[in-house]
Design an enzyme around this catalytic site. Sequence first.
Site, PDB file in Angstrom:
ATOM      1  N   THR A  36      36.799 -21.261  43.360  1.00  0.00           N
ATOM      2  CA  THR A  36      36.686 -22.372  41.923  1.00  0.00           C
ATOM      3  C   THR A  36      35.580 -23.678  41.602  1.00  0.00           C
ATOM      4  O   THR A  36      34.891 -23.400  42.789  1.00  0.00           O
ATOM      5  CB  THR A  36      37.799 -22.656  42.161  1.00  0.00           C
ATOM      6  OG1 THR A  36      38.601 -23.618  40.514  1.00  0.00           O
ATOM      7  CG2 THR A  36      38.480 -23.726  42.950  1.00  0.00           C
ATOM      8  N   GLU A  49      36.868 -25.996  40.746  1.00  0.00           N
ATOM      9  CA  GLU A  49      36.997 -26.900  40.933  1.00  0.00           C
ATOM     10  C   GLU A  49      36.288 -28.203  42.309  1.00  0.00           C
ATOM     11  O   GLU A  49      37.112 -29.018  42.755  1.00  0.00           O
ATOM     12  CB  GLU A  49      39.319 -27.030  40.793  1.00  0.00           C
ATOM     13  CG  GLU A  49      39.205 -26.277  40.005  1.00  0.00           C
ATOM     14  CD  GLU A  49      40.584 -26.487  39.633  1.00  0.00           C
ATOM     15  OE1 GLU A  49      41.320 -27.224  40.042  1.00  0.00           O
ATOM     16  OE2 GLU A  49      41.046 -26.059  38.365  1.00  0.00           O
ATOM     17  N   TYR A  67      45.158 -28.468  45.897  1.00  0.00           N
ATOM     18  CA  TYR A  67      44.942 -27.184  45.783  1.00  0.00           C
ATOM     19  C   TYR A  67      42.902 -27.056  45.639  1.00  0.00           C
ATOM     20  O   TYR A  67      42.799 -26.124  46.463  1.00  0.00           O
ATOM     21  CB  TYR A  67      44.530 -26.720  44.042  1.00  0.00           C
ATOM     22  CG  TYR A  67      43.991 -25.379  43.584  1.00  0.00           C
ATOM     23  CD1 TYR A  67      44.461 -24.522  44.119  1.00  0.00           C
ATOM     24  CD2 TYR A  67      43.191 -25.497  42.472  1.00  0.00           C
ATOM     25  CE1 TYR A  67      44.041 -23.064  43.728  1.00  0.00           C
ATOM     26  CE2 TYR A  67      42.673 -24.636  42.069  1.00  0.00           C
ATOM     27  CZ  TYR A  67      43.176 -23.421  42.791  1.00  0.00           C
ATOM     28  OH  TYR A  67      41.756 -21.909  41.674  1.00  0.00           O
ATOM     29  N   LYS A 100      41.244 -24.816  48.785  1.00  0.00           N
ATOM     30  CA  LYS A 100      39.546 -23.419  47.520  1.00  0.00           C
ATOM     31  C   LYS A 100      38.442 -24.037  49.161  1.00  0.00           C
ATOM     32  O   LYS A 100      37.926 -22.793  48.851  1.00  0.00           O
ATOM     33  CB  LYS A 100      39.964 -23.428  47.001  1.00  0.00           C
ATOM     34  CG  LYS A 100      40.803 -22.844  46.083  1.00  0.00           C
ATOM     35  CD  LYS A 100      40.994 -21.095  46.547  1.00  0.00           C
ATOM     36  CE  LYS A 100      40.459 -20.513  45.649  1.00  0.00           C
ATOM     37  NZ  LYS A 100      40.944 -19.045  45.860  1.00  0.00           N
TER      38      LYS A 100
HETATM   39  P1  NAD Z   1      47.180 -16.219  40.942  1.00  0.00           P
HETATM   40  O1  NAD Z   1      48.594 -17.588  41.271  1.00  0.00           O
HETATM   41  O2  NAD Z   1      47.932 -15.638  39.022  1.00  0.00           O
HETATM   42  O3  NAD Z   1      47.955 -15.206  41.592  1.00  0.00           O
HETATM   43  C1  NAD Z   1      47.442 -14.984  42.792  1.00  0.00           C
HETATM   44  C2  NAD Z   1      48.293 -14.463  43.390  1.00  0.00           C
HETATM   45  O4  NAD Z   1      48.129 -14.581  44.939  1.00  0.00           O
HETATM   46  C3  NAD Z   1      49.715 -13.605  43.395  1.00  0.00           C
HETATM   47  O5  NAD Z   1      50.001 -12.324  42.320  1.00  0.00           O
HETATM   48  C4  NAD Z   1      50.638 -13.901  44.122  1.00  0.00           C
HETATM   49  O6  NAD Z   1      51.920 -13.298  44.865  1.00  0.00           O
HETATM   50  C5  NAD Z   1      49.474 -13.608  45.905  1.00  0.00           C
HETATM   51  N1  NAD Z   1      49.899 -14.481  46.849  1.00  0.00           N
HETATM   52  C6  NAD Z   1      50.467 -16.186  47.240  1.00  0.00           C
HETATM   53  N2  NAD Z   1      50.251 -16.707  47.987  1.00  0.00           N
HETATM   54  C7  NAD Z   1      49.577 -15.060  48.504  1.00  0.00           C
HETATM   55  C8  NAD Z   1      50.237 -14.481  50.477  1.00  0.00           C
HETATM   56  N3  NAD Z   1      49.626 -15.432  51.203  1.00  0.00           N
HETATM   57  N4  NAD Z   1      49.647 -13.286  50.712  1.00  0.00           N
HETATM   58  C9  NAD Z   1      49.001 -12.365  49.959  1.00  0.00           C
HETATM   59  N5  NAD Z   1      49.445 -12.878  48.058  1.00  0.00           N
HETATM   60  C10 NAD Z   1      49.778 -14.161  47.840  1.00  0.00           C
HETATM   61  O7  NAD Z   1      46.188 -16.604  41.035  1.00  0.00           O
HETATM   62  P2  NAD Z   1      44.734 -16.531  39.462  1.00  0.00           P
HETATM   63  O8  NAD Z   1      45.188 -16.987  38.288  1.00  0.00           O
HETATM   64  O9  NAD Z   1      44.673 -14.866  39.065  1.00  0.00           O
HETATM   65  O10 NAD Z   1      43.651 -16.337  40.458  1.00  0.00           O
HETATM   66  C11 NAD Z   1      43.538 -15.962  41.731  1.00  0.00           C
HETATM   67  C12 NAD Z   1      41.805 -15.797  42.007  1.00  0.00           C
HETATM   68  O11 NAD Z   1      41.671 -16.688  42.007  1.00  0.00           O
HETATM   69  C13 NAD Z   1      42.320 -17.270  43.446  1.00  0.00           C
HETATM   70  O12 NAD Z   1      42.062 -17.237  44.700  1.00  0.00           O
HETATM   71  C14 NAD Z   1      42.399 -17.995  42.544  1.00  0.00           C
HETATM   72  O13 NAD Z   1      42.060 -19.292  43.484  1.00  0.00           O
HETATM   73  C15 NAD Z   1      40.633 -18.330  41.722  1.00  0.00           C
HETATM   74  N6  NAD Z   1      40.632 -18.897  40.681  1.00  0.00           N
HETATM   75  C16 NAD Z   1      41.457 -18.664  39.624  1.00  0.00           C
HETATM   76  C17 NAD Z   1      40.617 -19.356  38.380  1.00  0.00           C
HETATM   77  C18 NAD Z   1      42.213 -19.301  37.049  1.00  0.00           C
HETATM   78  O14 NAD Z   1      41.821 -19.927  35.825  1.00  0.00           O
HETATM   79  N7  NAD Z   1      42.909 -18.606  37.438  1.00  0.00           N
HETATM   80  C19 NAD Z   1      39.604 -20.226  37.877  1.00  0.00           C
HETATM   81  C20 NAD Z   1      38.992 -20.219  39.754  1.00  0.00           C
HETATM   82  C21 NAD Z   1      39.530 -19.246  40.405  1.00  0.00           C
HETATM   83  P1  TYD Z   2      45.477 -25.988  34.183  1.00  0.00           P
HETATM   84  O1  TYD Z   2      45.557 -24.413  33.665  1.00  0.00           O
HETATM   85  O2  TYD Z   2      46.890 -26.268  35.120  1.00  0.00           O
HETATM   86  O3  TYD Z   2      44.390 -25.584  34.575  1.00  0.00           O
HETATM   87  P2  TYD Z   2      42.786 -26.785  36.131  1.00  0.00           P
HETATM   88  O4  TYD Z   2      44.345 -27.831  36.443  1.00  0.00           O
HETATM   89  O5  TYD Z   2      43.220 -25.946  37.052  1.00  0.00           O
HETATM   90  O6  TYD Z   2      42.022 -26.614  34.474  1.00  0.00           O
HETATM   91  O7  TYD Z   2      44.840 -26.979  33.460  1.00  0.00           O
HETATM   92  C1  TYD Z   2      43.794 -26.790  32.297  1.00  0.00           C
HETATM   93  C2  TYD Z   2      43.508 -28.264  31.171  1.00  0.00           C
HETATM   94  O8  TYD Z   2      44.753 -28.272  30.756  1.00  0.00           O
HETATM   95  C3  TYD Z   2      43.797 -29.514  32.754  1.00  0.00           C
HETATM   96  O9  TYD Z   2      42.495 -30.639  31.974  1.00  0.00           O
HETATM   97  C4  TYD Z   2      45.137 -30.136  32.688  1.00  0.00           C
HETATM   98  C5  TYD Z   2      45.666 -29.623  31.356  1.00  0.00           C
HETATM   99  N1  TYD Z   2      47.012 -28.941  30.874  1.00  0.00           N
HETATM  100  C6  TYD Z   2      47.832 -30.531  29.862  1.00  0.00           C
HETATM  101  O10 TYD Z   2      47.522 -31.115  29.484  1.00  0.00           O
HETATM  102  N2  TYD Z   2      49.099 -30.133  29.935  1.00  0.00           N
HETATM  103  C7  TYD Z   2      49.487 -29.127  30.414  1.00  0.00           C
HETATM  104  O11 TYD Z   2      51.116 -29.031  30.466  1.00  0.00           O
HETATM  105  C8  TYD Z   2      49.143 -28.272  31.712  1.00  0.00           C
HETATM  106  C9  TYD Z   2      49.840 -27.361  32.390  1.00  0.00           C
HETATM  107  C10 TYD Z   2      47.908 -28.874  32.216  1.00  0.00           C
END
Ligand code: NAD
Ligand code: TYD
Length: 370
Positions: A133, A135, A159, A163
């Site tokens: 990420t 972040e 978090y 990461k």
């Molecule tokens: P998510 O929380 O939707 O999914 C994570 C999945 O990992 C889930 O299905 C969960 O069951 C599985 N999991 C958790 N712990 C586990 C374990 N110990 N063993 C096996 N499986 C396990 O997350 P996402 O949004 O799909 O994110 C996927 C990846 O991308 C993550 O590594 C996250 O850090 C990264 N990422 C996500 C975003 C975003 O905006 N969603 C942005 C930047 C990076």
């Molecule tokens: P989020 O979807 O949790 O992603 P991240 O914290 O990884 O960026 O949040 C996106 C932005 O939205 C973040 O600035 C926090 C804000 N936010 C709210 O204002 N209200 C909410 O209920 C949530 C979940 C997030």
Amino acid sequence: MHSVMITGGAGFIGQNLVHAWRVARPTDRLIVVDAMTYAANVRSLEPLIADRSILFVKGDINDAALMRSLFEEYKFTRVAHLAAESHVDRSIADPEAFLQTNVFGTFTLLRTALDAWRSTGTLDRARFLHVSTDEVYGSLGSADPAFSESSPYRPNSPYAASKAASDHMVRAFVATYDMPALITNCSNNYGPYQHPEKLIPLMLVHALDGKSLPVYGDGSNIRDWLHVSDHCDALLTVIERGRTGETYNIGGRKERTNRDVVELICDTLDRTFAAEPALASRFPGCPAAAGASCRSLITYVTDRPGHDHRYAIDASKLARETGQRCSVDFTAGLGRTIRWYLDNEAWWREVTSGAYKAWIDKNYGLRIAV
Ligand code: NAD
Ligand code: TYD
């Protein structure tokens, strides 16, 4: 043809990646490994599991014996590692699981893959993609340049710190053991199958049920929105065409304040309800069902502790080296996402039942309107 392990394949990005991979590389064998935490859902994968076009293993990446046996059985030549605890607010409430999965779990997977590829003499042909990420880079000021691959690591939430630690471990495996790994750091994703604990789907499903839309602080925090389909295309490119040992930033260059995003969701819902009167009977609690604006639900609440002000990604290295560029326009992508949630109510009703309600009480119960 590759034998591919996709960890976290039942999560938001994971499910989208499994579908994208199946289409883009039909001859690869896909094995999805997921612990099925609260964030997972296999509904969208069920047809692929049923027709055996993917294999699903419920398992924890911390389970070294299971990981070893999977490598022995399936002889993976590609690992796309997405399994993680991924929600910042949950990491603030209870950080432990984040260390366990994101740090120790990643380490276990790295060590298992390295041992397996060394023992079969395939280290030079294998690839391990670690999905991370933006972040990890911390927070930008309004006028700062976007994060590049050489930006210093300054994580601010448990978090982000977990990461960052996992990225460092991948880097150490590359430097120390010649691990054929690549790291991607991407910005905030949005699109189908995202858990309604994250900003966009949370605001959407709350608005449809007429619940308040809790914007943290004054809503001026900025995120760089990346459609999940652009992200998956980039991951497919990086794992084959990226240089091992390298990091690639992936971002949409679609910076928006949270206030703007929430208002755009409200305005899109208002317009959609006006154009489709049948929606009013499906979602009678939504203000738009009575011709009012969803904006009336917006509530500014106590800020998130350590709330990063701004994320922005410079993805020029990815474009320069691979030609890959993100192309989904934010307003169009958000419109499609809203349509998906309107058309898939059963999916989010299932995901938001049970334990989700307890989380909403825990995270929002103590936040006061400001
Ligand atoms: P998510 O929380 O939707 O999914 C994570 C999945 O990992 C889930 O299905 C969960 O069951 C599985 N999991 C958790 N712990 C586990 C374990 N110990 N063993 C096996 N499986 C396990 O997350 P996402 O949004 O799909 O994110 C996927 C990846 O991308 C993550 O590594 C996250 O850090 C990264 N990422 C996500 C975003 C975003 O905006 N969603 C942005 C930047 C990076
Ligand atoms: P989020 O979807 O949790 O992603 P991240 O914290 O990884 O960026 O949040 C996106 C932005 O939205 C973040 O600035 C926090 C804000 N936010 C709210 O204002 N209200 C909410 O209920 C949530 C979940 C997030």
